[in-house]
Design an enzyme around this catalytic site. Sequence first.
Site, short mmCIF file in Angstrom:
data_model
loop_
_atom_site.label_atom_id
_atom_site.label_comp_id
_atom_site.label_asym_id
_atom_site.label_seq_id
_atom_site.Cartn_x
_atom_site.Cartn_y
_atom_site.Cartn_z
N THR A 18 -36.94 30.37 29.88
CA THR A 18 -38.03 31.08 29.28
C THR A 18 -39.46 30.81 29.85
O THR A 18 -40.31 31.66 30.02
CB THR A 18 -38.18 30.45 27.71
OG1 THR A 18 -37.06 30.97 26.89
CG2 THR A 18 -39.42 31.22 27.05
N THR A 95 -34.33 26.09 27.72
CA THR A 95 -34.18 24.73 26.70
C THR A 95 -32.77 24.79 26.04
O THR A 95 -32.34 23.62 25.52
CB THR A 95 -35.20 25.09 25.48
OG1 THR A 95 -34.83 26.41 25.01
CG2 THR A 95 -36.45 25.00 25.89
N THR A 166 -31.49 16.18 22.49
CA THR A 166 -30.80 17.21 21.85
C THR A 166 -31.93 18.36 21.42
O THR A 166 -32.72 17.94 20.77
CB THR A 166 -29.69 16.84 20.84
OG1 THR A 166 -28.88 18.01 20.49
CG2 THR A 166 -30.37 16.44 19.15
N1 ASP Z 1 -32.66 31.39 26.78
C1 ASP Z 1 -33.51 30.47 27.17
C2 ASP Z 1 -32.83 29.43 28.10
O1 ASP Z 1 -32.40 28.36 27.82
C3 ASP Z 1 -34.21 29.77 26.22
C4 ASP Z 1 -35.58 28.79 26.45
O2 ASP Z 1 -35.56 28.60 27.81
O3 ASP Z 1 -36.06 28.17 25.66
O4 ASP Z 1 -33.00 29.70 29.29
#
Ligand code: ASP
Length: 345
Positions: A18, A95, A166
């Site tokens: 993200t 994440t 986590t």
């Molecule tokens: N879908 C995204 C990822 O894991 C979520 C994020 O980065 O917060 O690449």
Amino acid sequence: MNPSDNKRKVLMINTGGTIGMRASDQGYRVEPGFLEQQMRSMPEIRTPEMPEFEIQDFVPVIDSAQMTPAHWQKIANRISEHYDAFDSFVVLHGTDSMAYTASALAFMLEGLTKTVILTGSQIPLCQTRNDARDNLITSLLLAGSYDIPEVCIFFGAHLFRGCRATKASVYDFDAFQSPNYLPLGEVGTQIRIFEHRMLQRGDAKFNAASLSPARLGTFRLFPGVSAEVLENLLSQPLEGLVLETYGVGTGPTDNKEFLDVLHRACSRGVVIVSCSQCEHGTVSPRDYAAGTALADAGVVSGVDMTIEAAIAKLHYLFNQNLTSEAIRARIGKSLVGELTPIQTN
Ligand code: ASP
């Protein structure tokens, strides 16, 4: 341990996530070079207290939902190739699977003596209101100022040991938790780093271990679980299973078929690791008859490991040329601080 006067060199490896995404008709999506383009208009990352840094993008950058052990290997190799040229490393990562990657790198980067920090964000850097800017700046500052010889996750207000963390929230800026190990650092009006909580490293030489994926699975127990379904999962080619047990490691052991399925799989050499469905606390299987029967069937305790750490540890151990017995014997031992050793007196 205090921030040093000499500018350190930090390698920033952008895997995607993200933090560097752009809004589109299908929701946020990755775009090569977009993060670096955003960062060029951030004068605050070139101030005197910031370290020197270089950004290298993954080709392609990915949503972390696409991560595989091959990507872990790519990150580990990139760190290894640049290990002597840089003082520390920041890995930008989505994440969703960050805790798996952090756990895998903790095992793969053997003899690590430099700081490796994974970070990302809940809202991309390109949005007016975001958590990306703070996570990016603080991770760079930490990597440029402190000796933390571990793979860590920095997110929100906390620096965690990566193989203890986590993802706990899809909403909060403080999205990660480390349920069974205190943070390595806290960031508020001051930066507080807790040296006594860091790993004590021996003098092993740095090496990025090679990892080819083992055939693993996870299985969460629930009332009425089908022994037949479990038996199918445990059949070839499965090598290792994380069994998400109740409480301190209990399961429906009055169900003879269920117990027999586990026993047969363990006898065939499948390594079955019991991790609790409760986030806090440790598996202590012999506290209850319903746990003792699982242990007697050959299920080993994952102690207080996260599911992410247990999966990463199984991948790593299956690449060490060990028998299933030797793997079982190592599951409950701390290799890189991923679990709290059981006191035996
Ligand atoms: N879908 C995204 C990822 O894991 C979520 C994020 O980065 O917060 O690449």
